[in-house]
Structure formats: C-alpha cells, structure tokens
Enzyme design. Structure first.
Site, short mmCIF file in Angstrom:
data_model
loop_
_atom_site.label_atom_id
_atom_site.label_comp_id
_atom_site.label_asym_id
_atom_site.label_seq_id
_atom_site.Cartn_x
_atom_site.Cartn_y
_atom_site.Cartn_z
N ASP A 1 -8.58 -0.44 -8.66
CA ASP A 1 -8.23 0.30 -7.57
C ASP A 1 -8.11 1.57 -7.94
OD1 ASP A 1 -6.61 1.52 -5.34
OD2 ASP A 1 -4.97 -0.02 -5.54
N HIS B 1 -7.66 -3.79 -3.52
CA HIS B 1 -6.51 -2.91 -2.61
C HIS B 1 -6.51 -3.62 -1.60
CE1 HIS B 1 -4.15 0.42 -2.06
NE2 HIS B 1 -4.69 0.52 -0.79
N CYS C 1 0.91 -1.06 -0.10
CA CYS C 1 0.11 0.18 -0.01
C CYS C 1 0.82 1.08 -0.05
CB CYS C 1 -1.01 0.05 1.36
SG CYS C 1 -2.18 -1.43 1.08
#
Length: 265
Positions: A187, A219, A132
């Site tokens: 995403d 995600h 991330c």
C-alpha cells in the site's frame, strides 16, 4: 435481527446525517463509532454496521463530510473508467483534506455526546472502527478523546504516518485504550517504512496494540462494492474486530480481566 435507520447527529457545524444500526431488544448496548471510507454512506457500510450490531453492539456511522450537506450517492462504477475515476477523486480529495485534526476531534465529541445521550447505549467508553481515511481519522478521534474511547480498530488506513507536524502517529502518546491496525499489503499510502515508524511511536508511548500486515490484500480490501475486495482478508478483519470489541467493551463491562495484546504482533 439488526436493522439500520438514518439519523441526524447535532454538531457545532450543523447536523451530520448518519446510519444507526442496533440489535433487537431494549439494551443498553455497548456502542461502536464507525468511521467511513472516502466513498461515504452507502449500502455496503450499512451492511457492515448491521453485521457489527448483530453481535450486540449499537453502531453509529456518521457522514464525515457533513459540512457539504448530506452524503451524495457515489457511483463506484466510475472507478473502472480512468477518466471518471479521476473526476470522482477530484470531488472527494478536497473533502478529505478539509477534515483537519481539529474538526475531526470536534465532530468526534459530538458523535460521542449523541451516543451518550441515548437510553439504549451502555454507560462508559465506546469503541471506534475506521476504514481507509476513516481509520486515520479514527486514530485522531481516540487521541483527542482517550477517556471516552476504549479501543480502535483501523483497517487499510493510509497516511497514518506523514512528515507533517500533525501526522496522526505523532499523537499516540495520548492514547490509553487498545489499538488494532490491519495494513494492506503493498500500500503506497502506508508502506513498510510507515508501518515501522508507527509501531516505533506506539512502542515508545507504551500503547497496547497489535499491528498486522494482511499479505496479498490490497488497499480497500474490506469493501465488497469495489474491485479491491478480498474475501479472505475481510473475514480475517471481522474476526480481529469482534475479538477486540469483546475484550474491550463487553468483557470490560462485565469486570473481566484484560488478557489482550501488549505489543505488536
């Protein structure tokens, strides 16, 4: 059997708390710098670091938010409640935005110095893996320290491509190592257009990389302590990561030839 301890890493802005996972034995071991997601140091990240260490790598997982103090415990149950989710992100987002490219580069240098100073770490470049926001900042780290980081693996990173002058994708010309990007499907923080822009920048710079979309994976798909977890995508991610580490750290350390990818896949 790999185990995890907590260490403090000196930086120019105070000590950063961090997980350290190392294999059994004396080493020296090739090192992996692990950049956390927005939810920070917690059992899931320790578990992931131990899985990497079990393959023969020493792994450092620093608290990227160390300037506000040791990583507080985040209750991920808050993600299921819209109000508490909003409160959680209200606390986290300012920490993310405070991580400027300059701070990331400076901190990465401190983490690399910490690893280089250990007797159980093999000489030479390390690899970096990020998840991330950690994937985005890991790209900034390898751009800032191309001679000290041999490879990057980035998983479900967002905002790698923005309209800002300091967008991470604009700095890839500095990279000399190999990059791997695993993008989450659908995403909003890393759309198909963003992926195309990133790949175009990598191609223009002549960077060795692989860029893949994990179909159907949301995600955050590697995080087993959230509702975003996708077991199949996570196992695919482990295979890709260990392939990259074997090729760029262990095989390179043995003087083997590079037979990795030289374009997107």
């Amino acid at each position: 059997m790999a185990g995890t301890t907590t260490v403090e890493v000196p930086t120019s802005d105070g000590a950063a708390d961090a997980y350290l996972a190392r294999p059994d034995g004396d080493g020296p071991f090739p090192a992996v710098l692990f950049f956390m997601d927005a939810f920070g140091l917690r059992p899931r990240l320790a578990e992931m670091a131990e899985r990497i260490a079990a393959q023969g790598y020493l792994v450092l997982v620093p608290n990227l938010f160390h300037r506000t103090g040791p990583m507080p415990r985040v209750d991920l149950a808050d993600l299921a409640d819209p109000q508490r989710r909003g409160e959680l992100f209200g606390r986290i987002v300012p920490l993310i935005t405070a991580l400027t490219p300059e701070l990331v580069a400076r901190d990465a240098g401190a983490y690399l110095d910490f690893l280089a100073g250990r007797d159980d770490v093999a000489a030479g470049p390390v690899a970096i893996v990020g998840y991330c926001m950690g994937g985005t900042n890991a790209l900034r780290a390898i751009e800032a320290h191309p001679d000290r980081i041999a490879a990057l693996a980035s998983f479900h990173a967002g905002r790698v491509v923005t309209d800002e002058p300091d967008s991470p994708h604009r700095g890839v010309g500095a990279v000399t190592g190999e990059l791997y990007f695993a993008h989450a499907d659908r995403d909003d923080s890393m759309t198909a257009d963003h992926i195309a822009t990133l790949e175009g920048a990598l191609d223009a710079a002549g960077v060795t990389y692989r860029s893949e979309v994990y179909a159907g994976a949301p995600h955050g798909f590697t995080m087993a302590d959230t509702a975003m977890y996708d077991e199949g995508a996570t196992e695919r991610h482990w295979a890709a990561l260990f392939d990259l580490l074997e090729r760029t750290l262990r095989r390179a350390g043995r003087g083997g030839a590079d037979d990795g990818p030289h374009a997107s896949a």
